[in-house]
Scaffold this motif. Structure first.
Motif, PDB file in Angstrom:
ATOM      1  N   UNK A 178      -3.884  14.361   6.635  1.00 33.34           N
ATOM      2  CA  UNK A 178      -4.311  15.805   6.375  1.00 33.34           C
ATOM      3  C   UNK A 178      -5.784  15.850   6.308  1.00 33.34           C
ATOM      4  N   UNK A 179      -6.428  14.828   5.802  1.00 32.61           N
ATOM      5  CA  UNK A 179      -7.923  14.836   5.446  1.00 32.61           C
ATOM      6  C   UNK A 179      -8.474  14.859   6.702  1.00 32.61           C
ATOM      7  N   UNK A 180      -7.911  14.400   7.667  1.00 35.41           N
ATOM      8  CA  UNK A 180      -8.513  14.465   9.206  1.00 35.41           C
ATOM      9  C   UNK A 180      -8.927  13.007   9.831  1.00 35.41           C
ATOM     10  N   UNK A 181      -8.033  11.880   9.409  1.00 35.10           N
ATOM     11  CA  UNK A 181      -8.024  10.734   9.910  1.00 35.10           C
ATOM     12  C   UNK A 181      -7.398  10.693  11.267  1.00 35.10           C
ATOM     13  N   UNK A 182      -8.136  10.388  12.386  1.00 35.98           N
ATOM     14  CA  UNK A 182      -7.698  10.489  13.811  1.00 35.98           C
ATOM     15  C   UNK A 182      -6.763   9.458  14.470  1.00 35.98           C
ATOM     16  N   UNK A 183      -7.385   8.270  14.120  1.00 37.86           N
ATOM     17  CA  UNK A 183      -6.776   6.952  14.842  1.00 37.86           C
ATOM     18  C   UNK A 183      -6.415   5.981  13.817  1.00 37.86           C
ATOM     19  N   UNK A 184      -5.940   4.927  14.379  1.00 37.78           N
ATOM     20  CA  UNK A 184      -5.737   3.642  13.513  1.00 37.78           C
ATOM     21  C   UNK A 184      -6.779   3.053  13.040  1.00 37.78           C
ATOM     22  N   UNK A 185      -7.925   3.025  13.554  1.00 37.93           N
ATOM     23  CA  UNK A 185      -9.161   2.335  13.083  1.00 37.93           C
ATOM     24  C   UNK A 185      -9.849   3.055  12.116  1.00 37.93           C
ATOM     25  N   UNK A 186      -9.690   4.241  12.116  1.00 44.70           N
ATOM     26  CA  UNK A 186     -10.344   4.995  11.023  1.00 44.70           C
ATOM     27  C   UNK A 186      -9.323   4.788   9.777  1.00 44.70           C
ATOM     28  N   UNK A 187      -8.043   4.769   9.832  1.00 45.04           N
ATOM     29  CA  UNK A 187      -6.915   4.508   8.919  1.00 45.04           C
ATOM     30  C   UNK A 187      -7.464   3.159   8.330  1.00 45.04           C
ATOM     31  N   UNK A 188      -7.619   2.417   9.143  1.00 40.64           N
ATOM     32  CA  UNK A 188      -7.811   0.926   8.705  1.00 40.64           C
ATOM     33  C   UNK A 188      -8.989   0.881   7.804  1.00 40.64           C
ATOM     34  N   UNK A 189     -10.065   1.315   8.183  1.00 41.41           N
ATOM     35  CA  UNK A 189     -11.389   1.242   7.846  1.00 41.41           C
ATOM     36  C   UNK A 189     -11.438   2.128   6.233  1.00 41.41           C
ATOM     37  N   UNK A 190     -10.822   3.281   6.226  1.00 41.34           N
ATOM     38  CA  UNK A 190     -11.045   4.300   5.087  1.00 41.34           C
ATOM     39  C   UNK A 190      -9.674   4.222   4.191  1.00 41.34           C
ATOM     40  N   UNK A 221       0.880  12.223  11.555  1.00 44.07           N
ATOM     41  CA  UNK A 221       0.684  10.728  11.688  1.00 44.07           C
ATOM     42  C   UNK A 221       1.000  10.297  12.868  1.00 44.07           C
ATOM     43  N   UNK A 222       2.015  10.825  13.295  1.00 43.17           N
ATOM     44  CA  UNK A 222       2.482  10.129  14.493  1.00 43.17           C
ATOM     45  C   UNK A 222       1.496  10.313  15.732  1.00 43.17           C
ATOM     46  N   UNK A 223       0.885  11.740  15.592  1.00 40.23           N
ATOM     47  CA  UNK A 223      -0.019  11.956  16.558  1.00 40.23           C
ATOM     48  C   UNK A 223      -1.311  10.848  16.738  1.00 40.23           C
ATOM     49  N   UNK A 224      -1.448  10.401  15.721  1.00 40.34           N
ATOM     50  CA  UNK A 224      -2.661   9.598  15.714  1.00 40.34           C
ATOM     51  C   UNK A 224      -2.586   8.144  16.341  1.00 40.34           C
ATOM     52  N   UNK A 225      -0.943   7.939  16.536  1.00 37.97           N
ATOM     53  CA  UNK A 225      -0.926   6.863  17.167  1.00 37.97           C
ATOM     54  C   UNK A 225      -0.748   6.723  18.596  1.00 37.97           C
ATOM     55  N   UNK A 226      -2.041   6.457  19.330  1.00 39.27           N
ATOM     56  CA  UNK A 226      -1.913   6.634  20.862  1.00 39.27           C
ATOM     57  C   UNK A 226      -1.126   5.427  21.474  1.00 39.27           C
ATOM     58  N   UNK A 256       0.852  -1.199  -0.117  1.00 39.65           N
ATOM     59  CA  UNK A 256      -0.133   0.132  -0.188  1.00 39.65           C
ATOM     60  C   UNK A 256       0.981   1.237   0.000  1.00 39.65           C
ATOM     61  N   UNK A 257       0.532   2.219  -0.909  1.00 41.66           N
ATOM     62  CA  UNK A 257       1.204   3.499  -1.150  1.00 41.66           C
ATOM     63  C   UNK A 257       1.234   4.344   0.220  1.00 41.66           C
ATOM     64  N   UNK A 258       2.495   4.487   0.931  1.00 38.55           N
ATOM     65  CA  UNK A 258       2.494   5.110   2.122  1.00 38.55           C
ATOM     66  C   UNK A 258       1.889   6.641   2.147  1.00 38.55           C
ATOM     67  N   UNK A 259       1.954   7.314   0.943  1.00 41.59           N
ATOM     68  CA  UNK A 259       1.525   8.572   0.798  1.00 41.59           C
ATOM     69  C   UNK A 259       0.092   8.755   1.230  1.00 41.59           C
ATOM     70  N   UNK A 260      -0.480   7.602   0.990  1.00 43.92           N
ATOM     71  CA  UNK A 260      -2.177   7.462   1.130  1.00 43.92           C
ATOM     72  C   UNK A 260      -2.280   7.899   2.481  1.00 43.92           C
ATOM     73  N   UNK A 261      -1.625   7.301   3.469  1.00 47.71           N
ATOM     74  CA  UNK A 261      -1.783   7.471   4.773  1.00 47.71           C
ATOM     75  C   UNK A 261      -1.312   9.128   5.215  1.00 47.71           C
TER      76      UNK A 261
END
Lengths: 308, 294
Positions: free
Chosen positions: A210-222, B16-21, A200-205
């Motif tokens: 920037x688009x407001x993904x707050x935590x890992x689980x949102x990252x996982x889902x979106x 990005x790092x901030x989003x890792x609790x 998976x392309x890292x730049x997407x993360x």
């Protein structure tokens, strides 16, 4: 744009044809080495097994055509097949989804770890699938005498008085084999998921952050799951066919077609019984066709349920 | 201008790092650890058993760990191996040769074939794709007879070819690679075409570098599956048999050879794990911070 599609109106028909043929030729030339092997050693054997399922074949004389007789016998006369069917379904329904979800969850978890830990954890989780016969370790752990690890611990703590025959007793053997199967089954899809996550392309993360993904689980889902779709599909096909073809372990640990009251007989074991013990290859082939139809329909069903 | 871009990147990585609790990180690592122990336990037990003296297999209450570690099992295994007709080195060579060659050829032809299947449109492409995926669902348990007849017709029984050629027909690697290629954007391949590169060139310099993790995975699968192949019914000449056949004779002797059996299995597991470490290490080096670039 896909190669080999119409090139545009300004080219005349003949030129388009010529270009198409050229690109087809290149495509075929890339396919030929694998396809010839696939044809000779996979496709022809499968087709001949399907043909044999309509015959009576003892591997000594030439097969003779018997029409639907094997299938009639399978459906109306073979009571043991029903037991095999039941056991296989229990295995498939439990181990299939559970190990599929485990494979993805642990691949994802490992991918979240720092990179040094990643290789080590991947090895630990994949190691059971590396060797062809490691499951025999469970034979020592669940050994039926009091020297077996589990029996020994239970006896010395006064929980049981005499050793339990873990692999023989129909009350326990199915569940123990399910545990062993789960332990073994992470293999293929797990590694495929790890590879998929790495692609998976890292730049997407970064864009996601920037688009407001707050935590890992949102990252996982979106981000992660949409990118993993193709790999998840691969894993599903592998897990479905793997879950239905449990057989080597039941044979090795509890005797398969020789297990007490057929308690761990699976379709694969039933097939081995007819194919390699009784030399009824036609009948064994018919069982394999039934198994294939089961796998195929389950795949269709699962894919429909998941809307793939 | 450049520094502005740089600053932006740094800021992004901070976000990005901030989003890792740290709490979730700890929790996830803990979960991984607990299941990891369960996964590793039987492996650890194999290593421990390989160093257990015979009498420790029969103590009550049984002990998980070894009290007086010994290399007797390896010596016994060595004796058993050297009393066989064919030397250990010969078995090892057979296995290494066949699995190495098969891995090399299969990885090449599978990755090559998956490219047109995933990205080109030509007559029959859909049918071939369907056949490959469907063939994956047919159990290999009954196809052995037909395979044997084909190998016999080709006069390959009792040669390395009997182990090698059927292993090249595996559909799993092609399917895996095909699926991964859907992640490679068509525009990138088009750009190669505009630059005037031929299909083989595009495959080698644009497709393969972008799917390295999957190529490494195919290497692992293939090596491991051929490495574990026994092929008793295909090779009768003792001098051509693979190591797995020889070692399976030791493990099949049951409890009296429990230690030697564990030692043999341990030995048999090392090469696939080495291949795994080497290929994974390569992937981690190149892919860890990039992934497929769109």
């Amino acid at each position: 744009m896909i190669f080999g599609s119409k090139k545009g109106p300004e080219l005349n028909n003949r030129r388009v044809r010529y270009n198409d043929l050229r690109s087809y030729f290149t495509s075929y030339s890339m396919l030929i080495p694998f396809l010839s092997m696939f044809f000779i050693f996979t496709l022809v054997p499968i087709v001949s097994a399907i043909a044999l399922s309509f015959s009576d074949f003892n591997m000594l004389e030439l097969p003779s055509w018997v029409g639907w007789a094997n299938y009639r016998r399978l459906i109306f006369e073979d009571d043991v097949l029903l037991i095999a069917l039941k056991n296989t379904l229990i295995f498939a329904i439990i181990t299939g989804p559970v190990s599929y979800i485990f494979a993805f969850v642990f691949a994802w978890l490992i991918n979240e770890m720092p990179s040094k830990m990643r290789v080590l954890m991947t090895i630990i989780f994949y190691a059971p699938s590396v060797s062809g016969n490691v499951y025999f370790l469970w034979q020592y752990i669940f050994s039926s005498d009091s020297y077996g690890l589990v029996n020994g611990i239970l006896i010395s703590n006064g929980i049981i008085d005499e050793p339990i025959l873990w692999f023989t007793d129909p009350n326990y053997n199915l569940i123990i084999i399910i545990i062993v199967q789960l332990w073994l089954s992470l293999g293929v899809s797990f590694l495929a998921f790890i590879a998929g996550l790495q692609s998976i392309d890292r730049t997407q993360y970064e864009a996601g952050a920037i688009d407001g993904i707050r935590n890992r689980f949102q990252e996982l889902w979106h981000i992660t799951l949409p990118n993993m779709k193709a790999m998840l599909l691969f894993g599903a096909v592998m897990q479905i066919s793997g879950a239905f073809s449990v057989g080597t372990i039941t044979q090795a640990l509890s005797g398969g077609y020789m297990s007490v009251r057929y308690s761990t007989l699976t379709i694969i074991n039933h097939m081995t019984d007819y194919g390699t013990v009784r030399y009824e290859m036609g009948y064994a082939s018919a069982i394999s066709v039934i198994l294939f139809i089961m796998v195929y329909l389950s795949k269709k069903l699962v894919f429909r349920l998941l809307k793939w | 201008m450049l520094s502005a871009v740089k600053r932006k990147r740094i800021r992004v990585s901070k976000v990005k790092r901030l989003s890792r609790s740290p709490v979730t990180t700890f929790f996830l690592a803990f979960m991984l650890f607990v299941v990891g122990v369960f996964m590793a336990l039987p492996m650890v037990y194999a290593v421990v058993s390989a160093f257990k003296p015979m009498e420790e297999f029969f103590v009550f209450p049984p002990r998980f760990f070894v009290i007086n570690p010994t290399t007797d099992n390896f010596i016994l295994m060595g004796q058993l191996m050297s009393s066989m007709w064919v030397s250990f080195e010969r078995y090892l060579f057979n296995t290494l040769f066949v699995s190495g060659l098969s891995t090399l050829i299969y990885t090449f032809i599978a990755v090559l074939a998956s490219y047109p299947l995933a990205k080109h449109r030509f007559p029959g492409s859909k049918v071939i794709r369907e056949l490959i995926v469907t063939a994956l669902m047919f159990t290999s348990a009954v196809t052995g007879v037909a395979q044997y007849i084909i190998l016999a017709r080709l006069r390959l029984i009792n040669t390395y070819g009997a182990l090698l050629l059927p292993s090249l027909a595996s559909t799993m690697g092609v399917f895996l690679c095909m699926q991964n290629l859907t992640l490679v954007p068509d525009e990138m391949l088009e750009s190669g075409k505009i630059d005037g590169a031929g299909e083989y060139r595009i495959w080698w310099s644009l497709v393969v570098p972008n799917i390295k993790p999957v190529v490494a995975t195919i290497v692992i699968f293939q090596f491991q599956s051929v490495w574990n192949q026994t092929g008793h019914h295909l090779i009768f000449n003792e001098a051509l048999k693979p190591l797995a056949t020889a070692l399976s004779q030791i493990t099949s002797a049951g409890i009296s050879r429990a230690g030697a059996g564990a030692a043999a299995s341990l030995l048999l597991m090392i090469p696939p794990i080495l291949v795994f470490i080497i290929s994974q290490g390569k992937v981690m080096e190149t892919m860890v911070n990039s992934g497929i670039k769109g």
